[in-house]
Design a protein around this motif. Structure first.
Motif, PDB file in Angstrom:
ATOM      1  N   THR A  35       7.579   6.241  -1.297  1.00  0.00           N
ATOM      2  CA  THR A  35       7.251   5.309  -0.337  1.00  0.00           C
ATOM      3  C   THR A  35       5.897   4.513  -0.207  1.00  0.00           C
ATOM      4  O   THR A  35       5.495   5.105  -0.592  1.00  0.00           O
ATOM      5  N   GLU A  37       4.786   5.037   3.074  1.00  0.00           N
ATOM      6  CA  GLU A  37       4.373   5.468   4.136  1.00  0.00           C
ATOM      7  C   GLU A  37       3.547   6.867   3.142  1.00  0.00           C
ATOM      8  O   GLU A  37       2.513   6.807   3.852  1.00  0.00           O
ATOM      9  N   ARG A  38       3.769   7.227   2.241  1.00  0.00           N
ATOM     10  CA  ARG A  38       3.357   7.909   1.166  1.00  0.00           C
ATOM     11  C   ARG A  38       1.833   7.478   0.594  1.00  0.00           C
ATOM     12  O   ARG A  38       1.196   8.536   0.704  1.00  0.00           O
ATOM     13  N   LEU A  40       0.211   4.969   1.494  1.00  0.00           N
ATOM     14  CA  LEU A  40      -0.398   4.790   2.487  1.00  0.00           C
ATOM     15  C   LEU A  40      -1.723   6.656   2.982  1.00  0.00           C
ATOM     16  O   LEU A  40      -2.783   6.272   3.394  1.00  0.00           O
ATOM     17  N   GLU A  41      -0.771   7.129   2.855  1.00  0.00           N
ATOM     18  CA  GLU A  41      -1.449   8.813   3.450  1.00  0.00           C
ATOM     19  C   GLU A  41      -2.186   8.885   2.608  1.00  0.00           C
ATOM     20  O   GLU A  41      -3.149   9.722   2.713  1.00  0.00           O
ATOM     21  N   ASP A  59      10.817   1.819   1.920  1.00  0.00           N
ATOM     22  CA  ASP A  59      10.755   2.140   3.550  1.00  0.00           C
ATOM     23  C   ASP A  59      10.091   0.602   4.107  1.00  0.00           C
ATOM     24  O   ASP A  59       9.811   0.883   5.446  1.00  0.00           O
ATOM     25  N   MET A  60       9.332  -0.151   3.460  1.00  0.00           N
ATOM     26  CA  MET A  60       9.181  -1.086   4.264  1.00  0.00           C
ATOM     27  C   MET A  60       8.454  -2.138   3.148  1.00  0.00           C
ATOM     28  O   MET A  60       8.713  -2.074   1.732  1.00  0.00           O
ATOM     29  N   PHE A  65       3.791  -4.007   3.705  1.00  0.00           N
ATOM     30  CA  PHE A  65       2.741  -2.453   3.070  1.00  0.00           C
ATOM     31  C   PHE A  65       1.140  -3.645   2.823  1.00  0.00           C
ATOM     32  O   PHE A  65       0.276  -3.052   3.660  1.00  0.00           O
ATOM     33  N   LYS A  68      -0.906  -2.974   5.508  1.00  0.00           N
ATOM     34  CA  LYS A  68      -1.121  -1.243   6.211  1.00  0.00           C
ATOM     35  C   LYS A  68      -2.979  -1.378   5.159  1.00  0.00           C
ATOM     36  O   LYS A  68      -3.248   0.248   5.330  1.00  0.00           O
TER      37      LYS A  68
END
Length: 119
Positions: A35, A37-38, A40-41, A59-60, A65, A68
């Motif tokens: 994903t 989000e993962r 980016l983490e 997810d985006m 993305f 971010k």
């Protein structure tokens, strides 16, 4: 000496596992994210040597993305390879600063050589 790290961002589990196997044979530590989000983490936690990323994430959207991603200090300095079946791949490669980008499907030898060139 620490092994280089490759972050692979791909939402198709079968491709993610293939890329992980391909790149592990290069002697690199391979991190994976299904994903945005993962991804980016992981990018915030540590800076990989190479980022290999599919543009389409579940997810985006790509623009979300990118916004971010661009806000993460040093992210745009990463060696980056984009992979996608999208027609706007070259446009996004320019925005992300990716010097290598490939339309899916990508042959194993091609993607492996591209990653190896950054290690």
């Amino acid at each position: 000496m620490t092994a280089p790290t490759i972050l692979v961002v791909e939402d198709a589990p079968d491709l993610l596992m293939l890329y992980k196997r391909y790149f592990a044979k290069l002697g690199a530590t391979v991190q994976t994210a299904e994903t945005g989000e993962r991804a980016l983490e992981l990018l915030k936690q540590s800076k990989p040597t190479v980022l290999v990323m599919d543009l389409t994430l579940k997810d985006m959207g790509t623009d979300d993305f990118y916004q971010k991603f661009a806000a993460i200090e040093g992210a745009k300095d990463l060696s980056m390879i984009l992979i996608s079946g999208r027609d706007d791949l070259s446009t996004w490669a320019g925005r992300f600063g990716a010097t290598k980008f490939y339309k899916k499907p990508v042959e194993r030898d091609v993607i492996t050589a591209a990653v190896k060139s950054f290690l």
